[in-house]
Every structure is written in C-alpha cells, then in structure tokens.
Design an enzyme around this catalytic site. Structure first.
Site, PDB file in Angstrom:
ATOM      1  N   HIS A  48       0.821  -1.223   0.000  1.00 23.88           N
ATOM      2  CA  HIS A  48       0.000   0.000   0.000  1.00 23.88           C
ATOM      3  C   HIS A  48       0.851   1.267   0.000  1.00 23.88           C
ATOM      4  O   HIS A  48       0.626   2.180  -0.801  1.00 23.88           O
ATOM      5  CB  HIS A  48      -0.958  -0.017   1.191  1.00 23.88           C
ATOM      6  CG  HIS A  48      -1.609   1.301   1.467  1.00 23.88           C
ATOM      7  ND1 HIS A  48      -2.470   1.888   0.571  1.00 23.88           N
ATOM      8  CD2 HIS A  48      -1.508   2.161   2.514  1.00 23.88           C
ATOM      9  CE1 HIS A  48      -2.873   3.058   1.067  1.00 23.88           C
ATOM     10  NE2 HIS A  48      -2.297   3.251   2.237  1.00 23.88           N
ATOM     11  N   HIS A  72       3.838   7.297   5.138  1.00 26.64           N
ATOM     12  CA  HIS A  72       2.618   7.940   5.630  1.00 26.64           C
ATOM     13  C   HIS A  72       1.822   7.126   6.647  1.00 26.64           C
ATOM     14  O   HIS A  72       1.063   7.685   7.422  1.00 26.64           O
ATOM     15  CB  HIS A  72       1.711   8.388   4.469  1.00 26.64           C
ATOM     16  CG  HIS A  72       0.830   7.299   3.925  1.00 26.64           C
ATOM     17  ND1 HIS A  72       1.214   6.474   2.895  1.00 26.64           N
ATOM     18  CD2 HIS A  72      -0.424   6.906   4.271  1.00 26.64           C
ATOM     19  CE1 HIS A  72       0.224   5.626   2.622  1.00 26.64           C
ATOM     20  NE2 HIS A  72      -0.779   5.866   3.443  1.00 26.64           N
ATOM     21  N   GLU A  76       0.924   6.147  12.272  1.00 29.06           N
ATOM     22  CA  GLU A  76      -0.405   5.757  12.720  1.00 29.06           C
ATOM     23  C   GLU A  76      -0.516   4.250  12.965  1.00 29.06           C
ATOM     24  O   GLU A  76      -1.086   3.810  13.938  1.00 29.06           O
ATOM     25  CB  GLU A  76      -1.443   6.191  11.686  1.00 29.06           C
ATOM     26  CG  GLU A  76      -2.857   5.954  12.189  1.00 29.06           C
ATOM     27  CD  GLU A  76      -3.867   6.805  11.455  1.00 29.06           C
ATOM     28  OE1 GLU A  76      -3.544   7.235  10.338  1.00 29.06           O
ATOM     29  OE2 GLU A  76      -4.957   7.020  12.007  1.00 29.06           O
ATOM     30  N   ASP A  77       0.030   3.460  12.070  1.00 30.96           N
ATOM     31  CA  ASP A  77      -0.224   2.021  12.122  1.00 30.96           C
ATOM     32  C   ASP A  77       0.797   1.201  12.893  1.00 30.96           C
ATOM     33  O   ASP A  77       0.464   0.160  13.433  1.00 30.96           O
ATOM     34  CB  ASP A  77      -0.316   1.454  10.692  1.00 30.96           C
ATOM     35  CG  ASP A  77      -1.558   1.952   9.976  1.00 30.96           C
ATOM     36  OD1 ASP A  77      -2.335   2.678  10.615  1.00 30.96           O
ATOM     37  OD2 ASP A  77      -1.722   1.606   8.799  1.00 30.96           O
ATOM     38  N   ASP A 138      -3.002   8.254  -1.223  1.00 29.52           N
ATOM     39  CA  ASP A 138      -3.358   7.192  -0.280  1.00 29.52           C
ATOM     40  C   ASP A 138      -4.784   6.710  -0.558  1.00 29.52           C
ATOM     41  O   ASP A 138      -5.061   5.524  -0.674  1.00 29.52           O
ATOM     42  CB  ASP A 138      -3.234   7.786   1.140  1.00 29.52           C
ATOM     43  CG  ASP A 138      -3.842   6.926   2.224  1.00 29.52           C
ATOM     44  OD1 ASP A 138      -3.513   5.727   2.281  1.00 29.52           O
ATOM     45  OD2 ASP A 138      -4.640   7.454   3.035  1.00 29.52           O
ATOM     46  N   ASP A 258     -19.084  13.884 -26.512  1.00 29.08           N
ATOM     47  CA  ASP A 258     -17.705  13.658 -26.079  1.00 29.08           C
ATOM     48  C   ASP A 258     -17.543  12.354 -25.292  1.00 29.08           C
ATOM     49  O   ASP A 258     -16.709  12.240 -24.421  1.00 29.08           O
ATOM     50  CB  ASP A 258     -17.170  14.851 -25.284  1.00 29.08           C
ATOM     51  CG  ASP A 258     -17.949  15.081 -23.996  1.00 29.08           C
ATOM     52  OD1 ASP A 258     -19.056  14.529 -23.868  1.00 29.08           O
ATOM     53  OD2 ASP A 258     -17.437  15.815 -23.139  1.00 29.08           O
TER      54      ASP A 258
HETATM   55 MN    MN Z   1      -2.570   4.695   3.923  1.00 28.01          MN
END
Ligand code: MN
Length: 500
Positions: A48, A72, A76-77, A138, A258
């Site tokens: 990811h 990123h 947090e993780d 993300d 279009d």
């Molecule tokens: Mn993420």
C-alpha cells in the site's frame, strides 16, 4: 511479490543522488516497519505505501513528497514516533507525515458533516499542500483495492471519496485523480445507476480498435503536412461524469458527443490551429461544436481547441488539440505547480491555489455549493470582490488571512476558524451561544487552561459547561471576536432587565 525501489526512482525525473539515497532509505525503513502487517487482500501492507509513493511520483512530485508517501502510515499504524522520522528523514518530511497522520484521524460522519471534513482538508492544506496530495494518493490506492473490505466499509469509504476527495482533486485541477476517484466510487455509492449506465454504454461505447484506427489516419494526415512531433491518445469519458452530465442536462447518450475523445498534443499553440485546419480538411466537423479555449480559456484555466468530427465509419468523435504544457496543466493542475523543486514556500503554493479557486468559482461543474465553502474562503471571495487591484489583493490575502486566522478543533474533530489571539471563550461562542453562556472552564490539548489563554493553530479545545453557570462582565476582556462579545452583552443586558 517483491517490490523494487527502482520502480519509484524511474518515475522521478530530476532527483539528486542524495535524494535517491533518501528514497532508498525510506523504502527500506517502511518495508521493515510494516513487515508484520497484511492488507485485507492478503498482500503485505507495504504494498500500500509502495503504491501510494508510486502514484505521487507519477503525479510529478519530488523526493520529499514521495518519501512522505512511503512513510505515511508508519506513525499511525506501527507506532513509529514522529521524532524518529524527524531524526532519520528531517523536519520537512516529518511535517508532511504528521499532517497526513492528523488528517487520517478525521472521520467522515455522513453527508451532513461534509463541511467539517472539508474544512479539515483545507486546514491541513493551508499549511502544506503536499499533505493533501499524499492523502489523495493514499485514498486512490485504497479505492483501487476496495473490493477486499467489508460491504459496509466499501460504501462508507466510497461515499467519502465521491463527496470529498474527488471534488477536492477536481478543485486542485488534478483531473487525472478526480476522474479515477469518481469512477472507482460510482459503483459502490450508486450501484443501480451504475448498472444502467454500464449497460447503455456497452451498447454505445466506441471500440478501442475503432479509435485507434481513427488516430492512425489522423497521424498520417498530419505527417503529410510535415507535423511529426506530435503525440496522440484517446480517452473515453468517465462513467460517473457521464452519469452526472446526463442527469444534470436531462440528456441521453445519443446527444452527448464527447463520449470518446482523441487528443492531439503538439509543441506550440500556433500548431494547434494548423492541426485543426488539417483535421477539418479531412473529416467533416459538426457545426457549432468548434471551441477555441486557447483564445478563450475556460474559467478554470483549461486551454485547448475542441472540435467534433464524423470519422467516416459512422462514429462521431471529439478531437481535442493542445500543447504538451496545456495538457499537463489540465491533467495535473495544482500538482504541476508544486512538483519537485518548485522552490516555493507552502504559503506561495496556497496563495496560488486559492487564487485559482477564486477564478474558477463560477464553474458550474464544481460540486461545492457556496454553503459548503469554508468561511475563510468566502471571506476571501468577498474581499476579492471589494478589491480592484490584484496586487493589493495578493498582499492582503497573505497578511490578513494566513497570518491572522487560526484553526481550532473540538475534541470530536470539528474545526472552527478564528482570528489569532482568540481565546477558549471565543471558541465556545463560535460553536453555540448556549455553550458560551454556560461555560465554566476549558481544556486546551487535554490540559486545563484559563479563559484568556491565546489559542494556537491546531489546538484541540474542550469546553466545560454547567447548567447554572453564566457570563460575567469580566469576560468581555477575554474575548477577541465580536460574536462572543455580542452574546455576552446580550446576556448581561437580559440579566439586568430581569433583576429590575
Ligand atoms: Mn494509507
């Protein structure tokens, strides 16, 4: 599956040796940090952040933003501390990662909370646009892999994407992102409408082969006239934007011209007109479908020549002619301004962006209603309308708005924008007069604070209330906003009256 850092490096045009080394270091750091995590798909979690970094590199971002993409989710993780990021990768990258982490804590709570979420995006944005770009990348990767999560989560994430992220990408002018975000969200948010569109399109949609054949004959015709340094491709209109167009204009597929468009990219603006002439000589154009957006750019700054022609095979196809630079601007918008070494401060970036917002605000395709627009943006627009001189406007913009407004959060994550030197009292009254009138105290970032504390950008403020508490005259000295003062005075006047 193995991931190779070269795949990222190859996408970045102008990085220095040191930057490449830093990207390699961030790659290894992230791979190690996420090594025990898996995604719902069963893939390593690292896939990811790797894909997020690749999306950023494809958008033309430079090393810092790409590195922030790799890192990123580390804070947090997997509990890497922001200090560790700072130590290993420097302040700038730590700042972006921290901003992305904070944005990640924002929860979307249904369409009525739309405003708050948008505001939070703007808050992060007003500090550094790159935070927003990492968040968009993300989200794009999460949307591409959404089929692996629960149905309930699919619906929530896709709705949030369609209502917040795609419009924000659109506003930033990054059509490439907004289109893909919309088309990925559409089937989850409106499954029935999507099914209808898909069926109608399958009966109507142009075959890839047909378009390629048409492109080949265009290239041949241009080569005969000596135009060889050109690039062509085609795009089929996004399912969601098609659905919106049909719904909004009450049209049907038959009179949308279009659906498919071929693009011809050339070096110079004058060549665009040359190409148009050649195309019209070879293929019969539809009347009233010739648009010169080079002489008359769209309000959002879009430039190109458009025409619609009969291909001779029974199809009607839109032909878009533009220079490489015009194309890049149309697809990457804001991102094309802040790519790798813009050398611009975050302020200058924001300034440019806000100005593009202002000039595009009349664009009816922009799904943000004026009531959804944060107060500070609306104030900017009003200010702009009052100011004739653009230079004065620019200066005023920077001085009056970015230096004198702060954004303060409630513990639930709602945002209030206030003038600097505002206090918890101003915050309380900004939320609701009842909260202000019954306030007994406040906590700022979890700590008890006096009523005259000067709030700072990003503070989380919790207001404590009691039913029988009431304002005192002294409070007038602690307030900065006229809203708070007005409510306090009104309360005191009422109190006086009831005592008489
Ligand atoms: Mn993420």
């Amino acid at each position: 599956m193995t991931y190779r850092v070269e795949e990222i490096l190859r996408l970045i045009d102008h990085s220095t040796k040191e930057e490449d080394e830093q990207i390699r270091a961030a790659f290894l750091f992230a791979e190690n940090a996420h090594k025990d995590q898996k995604r719902n798909s069963g893939e390593p979690y690292f896939s990811h952040v790797f894909e997020t970094a690749k999306i950023l590199a494809e958008l033309g971002m430079g090393a810092s933003t790409v590195i922030a993409g790799l890192l990123h989710d580390a804070v947090e993780d997997v509990n890497v501390s922001i200090d560790e990021i700072k130590e290993k990768f420097g302040n700038e990258i730590a700042f972006i990662v921290d901003g992305v982490t904070k944005l990640g804590q924002v929860r979307y709570r249904g369409a009525d909370k739309h405003n708050e979420s948008l505001r939070k995006l703007f808050v992060a944005t007003s500090e550094d646009m790159r935070v927003l770009l990492v968040k968009l990348a993300d989200r794009l990767h999460n949307m591409r892999t959404l089929k692996h999560v629960s149905l309930e989560k699919q619906k929530r994430i896709a709705t949030e994407t369609l209502e917040i992220y795609a419009p924000v990408a659109y506003r930033l002018g990054i059509r490439k992102l907004s289109r893909e975000l919309e088309d990925l969200s559409f089937p989850y948010v409106y499954p029935e409408e999507y099914a209808v569109m898909k069926k109608e399109l399958s009966e109507k949609r142009f075959s890839t082969e047909g378009l390629e054949k048409f492109l080949k004959s265009i290239k041949k015709a241009l080569a005969r006239e000596g135009l060889t340094h050109i690039k062509t491709d085609f795009r089929v209109k996004g399912t969601y934007s098609l659905y919106k167009k049909i719904a909004a204009k009450d049209k049907n597929l038959e009179n949308i011209y279009d659906l498919a468009a071929v693009r011809i990219l050339v070096d110079k603006p004058e060549e665009c007109y040359h190409v148009l002439g050649i195309v019209h000589k070879e293929w019969r154009p539809l009347p009233r479908r010739i648009k010169d957006y080079i002489a008359f750019p769209k309000p959002n700054g879009y430039r190109a020549l458009h025409t619609t022609v009969f291909t001779g095979e029974g199809d009607v196809v839109e032909v878009q002619i533009k220079t490489y630079a015009m194309h890049r601007h149309a697809e990457y918008g804001f991102a094309s301004h802040i790519s790798y070494k813009g050398g611009k401060s975050a302020d200058a970036q924001t300034l440019e962006w806000v100005q593009s917002l202002l000039t595009s605000r009349k664009d009816s395709n922009v799904p943000l209603k004026s009531t959804d627009t944060p107060t500070w943006i609306r104030e900017l627009v009003e200010y702009h309308n009052d100011t004739e001189d653009n230079e004065i406007f620019k200066k005023g913009l920077q001085k009056d708005f970015f230096n004198v407004r702060i954004f303060v959060f409630s513990p639930k994550g709602d945002v209030v924008d206030l003038p600097i030197t505002s206090t918890p009292l101003d915050f309380a009254y900004a939320i609701h007069s009842d909260i202000g009138n019954h306030m007994t105290g406040a906590k700022v970032n979890g700590k008890l604070a006096s009523l005259d504390t000067k709030l700072k950008n990003g503070d989380i403020v919790e207001i404590m209330t009691r039913q029988n508490a009431a304002p005192s005259r002294k409070w007038l000295e602690y307030t900065r906003t006229s809203t708070a003062r007005r409510h306090i005075l009104r309360f005191l006047a009422k109190q006086k009256k009831s005592r008489q």
